[in-house]
Write a protein that holds these residues in place. Structure first.
Motif, short mmCIF file in Angstrom:
data_model
loop_
_atom_site.label_atom_id
_atom_site.label_comp_id
_atom_site.label_asym_id
_atom_site.label_seq_id
_atom_site.Cartn_x
_atom_site.Cartn_y
_atom_site.Cartn_z
N ASN A 338 -7.62 0.03 -0.84
CA ASN A 338 -7.79 -0.92 0.25
C ASN A 338 -6.82 -2.08 0.12
O ASN A 338 -6.34 -2.39 -0.98
CB ASN A 338 -9.23 -1.45 0.27
N VAL A 339 -6.58 -2.74 1.22
CA VAL A 339 -5.73 -3.93 1.22
C VAL A 339 -6.57 -5.12 0.77
O VAL A 339 -7.61 -5.41 1.36
CB VAL A 339 -5.15 -4.19 2.62
N HIS A 340 -6.13 -5.80 -0.26
CA HIS A 340 -6.87 -6.93 -0.81
C HIS A 340 -5.95 -8.14 -0.87
O HIS A 340 -4.71 -8.01 -0.75
CB HIS A 340 -7.43 -6.60 -2.20
N PRO A 341 -6.50 -9.36 -1.06
CA PRO A 341 -5.68 -10.59 -0.98
C PRO A 341 -4.47 -10.61 -1.90
O PRO A 341 -3.39 -11.02 -1.46
CB PRO A 341 -6.68 -11.69 -1.33
#
Length: 439
Positions: A338-341
């Motif tokens: 997933n795309v995370h900060p």
């Protein structure tokens, strides 16, 4: 004060009896806009290679190294064609060379629709698209800038360089969606149509030289006659290389730019999407992240052009390469399903640095090599693409052998650190005027 007496009539002022009204916007800016849009349209071909690796691997069972070799040929020819393209523009004009190049790109990309063997991928995407894209390389932007602008060259170079990122932003999400839902073939046709669509735009609106419309370059009061066509384009390109290669500055610029290509086009643009997919990130999500790099690339490149007009280009390059190397060292631990900060931070940070190296590199070529700077930059760009080609192939090979891209990320980070040191070694060319005054 800018003198432009023919913007509205295209006739000398003497034939009208009075000076023509001075336009609010200099014609050079219109040429820059045409160039910007042309590079955007041509950017579709640069958005596709990273999207092709997984689909071609699944459909034809070609190894990633084999597919990477086609991308490698493409990138190498892109670079090796660039200096000859700059010389051809001096011989035949910018408009003709760019129109032919776009047509060759369209043919090469369109014919991949029917390919069934790996050698066809290498021939069509590697050779034809590589030759066409090389003629549309950054030497195109450098030639336009040198001919049409005296002032604000750094800013204009940054804007035109950012056009490629703008095209990536436009095409990459759309092409990734198309590959995901309709296979790779419609995406290849889309690239061909995008290249063809720009050809009439170039032919009707682009002009080769300010003298073609009887005006001066932006930032100059002096009318510059259009030089006669330069014969022996290939010989001139080789002669310029021979002379430039006798200087240490050329090799330092070529070396740093080879590392630039290795760490951007060869590595991230080609292998980021399959590397993210290895960590179970969906291809459209990975492609969207790569497109976001394009957003911040525009900001970073234009800012770099502004900085280049004001600060030492060598120190700018050192900072850019050092920051890029640090960011690549952290990438392997950031890849996730997933795309995370932290990944978003990497994308923003890396995007600002993506091609920020171009304006100061062109400025150093201009400072060191004068009238031959566009062709010299073409050869420096050739080294950029050779570096990209090597890593495009090695990245796929490393993945096939070790099952992971991690090693290639770390190696590229170390190379960027070396490039930062090389940039600081470049010596400034003495100011001839200042030396004469001192004497």
């Amino acid at each position: 004060m800018l003198i432009d007496v023919t913007q509205t009539t295209d006739l000398p002022a003497a034939t009208t009896g009075a000076p023509a009204p001075r336009p609010r916007i200099h014609r050079a800016w219109f040429v820059a806009v045409v160039t910007f849009v042309t590079i955007i349209g041509a950017a579709a071909f640069a958005s596709l290679p990273g999207l092709l690796i997984e689909p071609l691997h699944k459909e034809f069972d070609w190894s990633r190294g084999t597919i990477g070799s086609a991308v490698s040929v493409n990138l190498a020819l892109y670079g090796l064609t660039a200096p000859f393209a700059a010389a051809l523009m001096d011989r035949f004009g910018i408009r003709k060379v760019v129109a032919v190049a776009l047509t060759v790109i369209a043919v090469g990309s369109g014919l991949t629709y029917w390919m069934t063997a790996a050698w066809q991928l290498i021939l069509l995407w590697g050779v034809l698209v590589g030759l066409g894209s090389g003629s549309m390389a950054l030497a195109f932007a450098a030639t336009v800038t040198n001919r049409w602008f005296v002032a604000k060259k750094g800013l204009v170079t940054g804007i035109l360089t950012a056009a490629g990122a703008s095209g990536q932003l436009i095409f990459l999400p759309f092409l990734s969606w198309m590959v995901e839902h309709h296979t790779w073939r419609p995406a290849a046709i889309t690239v061909a149509l995008a290249a063809l669509a720009v050809v009439p735009f170039v032919w009707l609106l682009l002009r080769d030289h300010p003298a073609d419309i009887g005006t001066t370059p932006y930032g100059s009061d002096v009318f510059v006659p259009k030089p006669p066509p330069a014969t022996g384009a290939a010989r001139r390109a080789v002669t310029v290389l021979r002379d430039a290669s006798k200087t240490g500055t050329f090799w330092l610029l070529a070396g740093t730019f080879a590392i630039c290509g290795a760490s951007t086009n060869g590595l991230v643009k080609t292998h980021f999407i399959p590397a993210a997919h290895d960590h179970h990130m969906p291809i459209p999500a990975a492609a969207s992240l790569l497109a976001v790099i394009g957003v911040f690339d525009i900001i970073g490149t234009i800012a770099s052009g502004w900085f280049t007009d004001r600060f030492d280009a060598r120190r700018l390059l050192a900072v850019y390469y050092a920051l890029r190397g640090i960011s690549l060292l952290f990438l392997p631990i950031l890849l996730a399903p997933n795309v995370h900060p932290p990944m978003v931070f990497f994308i923003v940070f890396y995007g600002l640095d993506w091609v920020a190296t171009v304006p100061p590199t062109i400025a150093l070529c201009r400072e060191q090599f004068g009238d031959d700077s566009a062709i010299v930059f073409g050869w420096v760009l050739a080294s950029h693409q050779v570096g990209a080609a090597i890593v495009a192939y090695l990245g796929g090979l490393v993945r096939d052998v070790f099952g992971s891209y991690d090693m290639i990320w770390y190696a590229s980070g170390a190379l960027c650190a070396a490039a930062a040191l090389m940039a600081l070694v470049i010596r400034r060319k003495p100011d001839v005027g200042a030396v004469a005054m001192a004497a």
